[in-house]
Scaffold this motif. Structure first.
Motif, mmCIF file in Angstrom:
data_model
loop_
_atom_site.group_PDB
_atom_site.id
_atom_site.type_symbol
_atom_site.label_atom_id
_atom_site.label_comp_id
_atom_site.label_asym_id
_atom_site.label_seq_id
_atom_site.Cartn_x
_atom_site.Cartn_y
_atom_site.Cartn_z
ATOM 1 N N CYS A 54 0.832 -1.210 0.000
ATOM 2 C CA CYS A 54 0.000 0.000 0.000
ATOM 3 C C CYS A 54 0.865 1.258 0.000
ATOM 4 N N VAL A 55 0.440 2.251 -0.770
ATOM 5 C CA VAL A 55 1.251 3.448 -0.950
ATOM 6 C C VAL A 55 1.345 4.280 0.323
ATOM 7 N N HIS A 56 0.394 4.117 1.271
ATOM 8 C CA HIS A 56 0.406 4.939 2.483
ATOM 9 C C HIS A 56 0.730 4.115 3.729
ATOM 10 N N CYS A 57 1.359 2.947 3.554
ATOM 11 C CA CYS A 57 1.668 2.063 4.676
ATOM 12 C C CYS A 57 2.674 2.707 5.622
ATOM 13 N N TYR A 58 2.332 2.777 6.922
ATOM 14 C CA TYR A 58 3.259 3.381 7.878
ATOM 15 C C TYR A 58 4.354 2.412 8.323
ATOM 16 N N SER A 59 4.254 1.128 7.949
ATOM 17 C CA SER A 59 5.240 0.146 8.402
ATOM 18 C C SER A 59 6.165 -0.353 7.282
ATOM 19 N N HIS A 60 6.027 0.187 6.067
ATOM 20 C CA HIS A 60 6.871 -0.234 4.935
ATOM 21 C C HIS A 60 6.855 -1.763 4.768
ATOM 22 N N SER A 61 5.688 -2.375 4.905
ATOM 23 C CA SER A 61 5.601 -3.837 4.930
ATOM 24 C C SER A 61 5.808 -4.475 3.560
ATOM 25 N N GLN A 62 6.308 -5.715 3.595
ATOM 26 C CA GLN A 62 6.462 -6.539 2.405
ATOM 27 C C GLN A 62 6.066 -7.978 2.742
ATOM 28 N N TRP A 63 5.927 -8.815 1.700
ATOM 29 C CA TRP A 63 5.572 -10.217 1.902
ATOM 30 C C TRP A 63 6.836 -11.037 2.132
ATOM 31 N N MET A 149 -13.351 2.599 -4.753
ATOM 32 C CA MET A 149 -13.895 1.522 -5.545
ATOM 33 C C MET A 149 -12.749 0.796 -6.264
ATOM 34 N N GLU A 150 -13.089 -0.183 -7.081
ATOM 35 C CA GLU A 150 -12.101 -1.151 -7.544
ATOM 36 C C GLU A 150 -10.853 -0.556 -8.184
ATOM 37 N N PRO A 151 -10.961 0.315 -9.190
ATOM 38 C CA PRO A 151 -9.716 0.788 -9.830
ATOM 39 C C PRO A 151 -8.826 1.570 -8.863
ATOM 40 N N VAL A 152 -9.446 2.448 -8.083
ATOM 41 C CA VAL A 152 -8.672 3.287 -7.163
ATOM 42 C C VAL A 152 -8.066 2.442 -6.050
ATOM 43 N N HIS A 153 -8.873 1.568 -5.459
ATOM 44 C CA HIS A 153 -8.377 0.749 -4.356
ATOM 45 C C HIS A 153 -7.241 -0.165 -4.810
ATOM 46 N N ASP A 154 -7.401 -0.809 -5.943
ATOM 47 C CA ASP A 154 -6.357 -1.725 -6.419
ATOM 48 C C ASP A 154 -5.046 -0.993 -6.675
ATOM 49 N N LYS A 155 -5.140 0.219 -7.199
ATOM 50 C CA LYS A 155 -3.920 0.992 -7.430
ATOM 51 C C LYS A 155 -3.275 1.376 -6.105
ATOM 52 N N PHE A 156 -4.093 1.761 -5.133
ATOM 53 C CA PHE A 156 -3.596 2.120 -3.808
ATOM 54 C C PHE A 156 -2.894 0.946 -3.153
ATOM 55 N N ARG A 157 -3.459 -0.237 -3.328
ATOM 56 C CA ARG A 157 -2.965 -1.422 -2.624
ATOM 57 C C ARG A 157 -1.893 -2.179 -3.396
ATOM 58 N N GLY A 158 -1.665 -1.783 -4.616
ATOM 59 C CA GLY A 158 -0.590 -2.399 -5.377
ATOM 60 C C GLY A 158 -0.896 -3.805 -5.845
ATOM 61 N N LYS A 159 -2.194 -4.139 -6.000
ATOM 62 C CA LYS A 159 -2.544 -5.489 -6.440
ATOM 63 C C LYS A 159 -3.877 -5.474 -7.171
ATOM 64 N N ILE A 186 -8.449 9.288 3.609
ATOM 65 C CA ILE A 186 -8.810 10.361 2.677
ATOM 66 C C ILE A 186 -7.565 11.061 2.147
ATOM 67 N N ASN A 187 -7.509 11.242 0.827
ATOM 68 C CA ASN A 187 -6.442 12.023 0.190
ATOM 69 C C ASN A 187 -6.921 12.462 -1.185
ATOM 70 N N ARG A 188 -6.077 13.186 -1.888
ATOM 71 C CA ARG A 188 -6.490 13.725 -3.191
ATOM 72 C C ARG A 188 -6.839 12.634 -4.191
ATOM 73 N N ARG A 189 -6.177 11.494 -4.084
ATOM 74 C CA ARG A 189 -6.386 10.433 -5.072
ATOM 75 C C ARG A 189 -7.761 9.780 -4.945
ATOM 76 N N ASN A 190 -8.357 9.845 -3.752
ATOM 77 C CA ASN A 190 -9.583 9.065 -3.561
ATOM 78 C C ASN A 190 -10.736 9.822 -2.926
ATOM 79 N N VAL A 191 -10.609 11.139 -2.759
ATOM 80 C CA VAL A 191 -11.683 11.879 -2.085
ATOM 81 C C VAL A 191 -13.001 11.766 -2.847
ATOM 82 N N THR A 192 -12.933 11.595 -4.149
ATOM 83 C CA THR A 192 -14.161 11.460 -4.945
ATOM 84 C C THR A 192 -14.808 10.087 -4.763
#
Length: 395
Positions: A54-63, A149-159, A186-192
């Motif tokens: 996720c682009v806003h992850c506070y823990s810089h997590s990976q698999w 919704m789907e396009p925005v969320h998937d881009k945010f989550r990287g999957k 909430i941020n500029r990318r998804n407020v709509t």
């Protein structure tokens, strides 16, 4: 945390909290924010491992498997410490907490010790079997992140497919009888996408949603330029209030909260003075009990390695480690001068925050955000969208 539905729609009265004596150990979950003793809800990042990016992850997590995470025995010792200190809730977070093999065992142990156990998850790993297990081990609540919704969320989550998997996770929780809610940053990318989230709440019969204002930490520190401008933030909060009120008017009440921008409280109160002045005094009473920002007091974070922080975003400030001292000793250490100041942050904020007439119900808002923008821990929070007139500087 500002309960939009509780305050604006009148689903909570001051008498509701008074009935339980306003002590955290006695209050039901939906009233904890009005406790008098402010025993901390503890976010335990029980693992750093996560299957998304996720682009806003506070823990810089990976698999990947990370070293030095608290073991099962150390996790149970932490739970013992929290129970002894009187913490009312442990929130299993990550990374992705469902990736931790001993999660069910830890949830069960927390319940045995009198803690309410909840999780914050991306939802993609909640199969029907996982949901059934979470219910069996008496999990109190599942918060699933959806950032549009789907396009925005998937881009945010990287999957690709993350949205569909998360919604399926919501459905699996509902089918298993688990209380489930959505989490939206909430941020500029998804407020709509806010309208779409409310539509999804109604379509999927989801009882709760939390709208988080962006905090500049972890990967989110790269998104400062993605933060809403102040006028857009006001409009977003107005939309959240209006959509919440519409659901209640139509007999479809949902619990709606905003998180991490405590000027939402006085802003909602100012709206109440116009929209429902008869109830405004009760709303103000509840806001005073809520006390605004509770970092270092009513909210705490324990990291995957046992480090204790004032909240889950304040990772550059470590107060101690539960491998070395109990949580209670760390959390109440009078020798930790900065921690003591954070607990009394209203006495140390500067600028317009120090002069604001809403300081008692906001507590100076988010110190991490102020520090990220200015380098000064006590500077005004740049995300405060109240005007000088609204905070009393022109009186």
């Amino acid at each position: 945390m500002i309960g939009i539905s509780k305050l604006y729609c009148g689903t909570v009265e001051p008498s509701d909290a008074l009935r339980y004596g306003r002590m955290a150990k006695d209050l039901p979950s939906h009233l904890l924010q009005f406790s008098e003793d402010k025993k901390p809800i503890v976010v335990w990042n029980c693992t750093r491992k996560c299957n998304l990016h996720c682009v806003h992850c506070y823990s810089h997590s990976q698999w990947i498997d990370y070293e030095n995470e608290l073991t099962t025995a150390e996790g149970k010792k932490l739970i013992d410490d929290l129970a002894a200190f009187g913490a009312p809730v442990i929130l299993f977070s990550g990374g992705e907490p469902i990736s931790r093999p001993d999660l069910y065992e830890l949830i069960q142990y927390a319940n045995e010790k009198g803690l309410r156990a909840v999780i914050s998850t991306n939802g993609t790993m909640i199969t029907p079997e996982v949901a059934a297990n979470l219910k069996t081990f008496n999990l109190s609540y599942v918060g699933i992140s959806l950032d549009g919704m789907e396009p925005v969320h998937d881009k945010f989550r990287g999957k690709t497919g993350a949205f569909r998997e998360a919604v399926e996770g919501v459905r699996n929780c509902r089918a298993a009888g688990l209380k489930v809610g959505l989490r939206f940053t909430i941020n500029r990318r998804n407020v709509t996408e806010i309208d779409g989230i409310f539509d999804l709440l109604e379509a999927e019969d989801v009882p709760r949603v939390c709208f988080y204002h962006l905090v500049y930490a972890g990967r989110g520190s790269k998104l400062i330029e993605e933060a809403l401008d102040l006028e857009s933030t006001r409009k977003a909060v107005d939309l959240i209030i209006d959509r919440t009120a519409d659901l209640h008017r139509r007999g479809l009440p949902k619990e709606v909260l905003t998180v991490d921008n405590h000027c939402d409280g006085p802003y909602l109160y100012l709206r109440m003075l116009k929209d429902n002045p008869e109830r405004a005094a009760e709303v103000y009473q509840l806001l005073q009990w809520n006390e605004g920002n509770s970092s270092g007091r009513g909210i705490a974070c324990v990291s995957w390695d046992g480090s204790v922080h004032p909240d889950q975003f304040w990772r550059h400030l470590t107060l101690g480690n539960v491998r070395e001292r109990t949580f209670g000793d760390i959390w109440t250490d009078p020798e930790n001068e900065l921690l003591m100041k954070i607990k009394r942050k209203k006495d140390y904020v500067t600028g317009r925050c120090a002069k604001c007439k809403w300081l008692d119900v906001c507590a100076g808002n988010f110190r991490v955000r102020a520090e990220a923008m200015t380098g000064d821990l006590w500077a005004p929070d740049p995300a405060c969208y109240l005007t000088d007139e609204e905070i009393g500087l022109t009186e």
